[in-house]
Design a protein around this motif. Structure first.
Motif, PDB file in Angstrom:
ATOM      1  N   TRP A  10       0.824  -1.204   0.000  1.00 47.28           N
ATOM      2  CA  TRP A  10       0.000   0.000   0.000  1.00 47.28           C
ATOM      3  C   TRP A  10       0.853   1.247   0.000  1.00 47.28           C
ATOM      4  N   TYR A  12       0.252   5.430   1.097  1.00 49.35           N
ATOM      5  CA  TYR A  12      -0.652   6.213   1.943  1.00 49.35           C
ATOM      6  C   TYR A  12      -0.535   7.694   1.627  1.00 49.35           C
ATOM      7  N   TRP A  34      -7.721   6.442  -4.567  1.00 46.84           N
ATOM      8  CA  TRP A  34      -7.488   6.509  -3.124  1.00 46.84           C
ATOM      9  C   TRP A  34      -8.743   6.084  -2.373  1.00 46.84           C
ATOM     10  N   GLU A  35      -8.572   5.242  -1.381  1.00 45.35           N
ATOM     11  CA  GLU A  35      -9.661   4.800  -0.503  1.00 45.35           C
ATOM     12  C   GLU A  35      -9.519   5.513   0.839  1.00 45.35           C
ATOM     13  N   VAL A  37      -9.566   5.951   4.578  1.00 43.92           N
ATOM     14  CA  VAL A  37      -9.405   5.060   5.726  1.00 43.92           C
ATOM     15  C   VAL A  37     -10.040   5.688   6.952  1.00 43.92           C
ATOM     16  N   GLN A  38      -9.792   7.005   7.148  1.00 44.74           N
ATOM     17  CA  GLN A  38     -10.311   7.680   8.335  1.00 44.74           C
ATOM     18  C   GLN A  38     -10.344   9.183   8.112  1.00 44.74           C
ATOM     19  N   TYR A  51      -7.172  10.395   5.842  1.00 45.80           N
ATOM     20  CA  TYR A  51      -6.114   9.398   5.686  1.00 45.80           C
ATOM     21  C   TYR A  51      -6.581   8.421   4.612  1.00 45.80           C
ATOM     22  N   PHE A  52      -5.783   8.271   3.563  1.00 48.64           N
ATOM     23  CA  PHE A  52      -6.166   7.491   2.396  1.00 48.64           C
ATOM     24  C   PHE A  52      -5.105   6.424   2.117  1.00 48.64           C
ATOM     25  N   LYS A  53      -5.528   5.373   1.403  1.00 46.60           N
ATOM     26  CA  LYS A  53      -4.589   4.344   0.962  1.00 46.60           C
ATOM     27  C   LYS A  53      -5.016   3.854  -0.410  1.00 46.60           C
TER      28      LYS A  53
END
Length: 60
Positions: A10, A12, A34-35, A37-38, A51-53
């Motif tokens: 991954w 980030y 980008w997904e 995360v929070q 926050y993406f990954k």
């Protein structure tokens, strides 16, 4: 050994997300792969921190 047996790697990314345009910002990051995360509170009430990954593509 096949690629399926390798763990996903991954990358980030951390970015400010302005609450009044959050949907547009999140859609833009999503379109780039980008997904989210929070989301966390940012330095002021109108800003969040996203926050993406996304998976690292081999050979890219």
């Amino acid at each position: 050994m096949s690629d399926a047996s390798q763990p996903t790697k991954w990358e980030y990314f951390v970015a400010p997300v302005l609450s009044h345009v959050a949907q547009q910002i999140l859609n833009n990051f999503g379109a780039d792969g980008w997904e989210l995360v929070q989301l966390a509170p940012g330095p002021n009430p109108d800003t969040l921190v996203g926050y993406f990954k996304r998976p690292i593509v081999a050979g890219a």
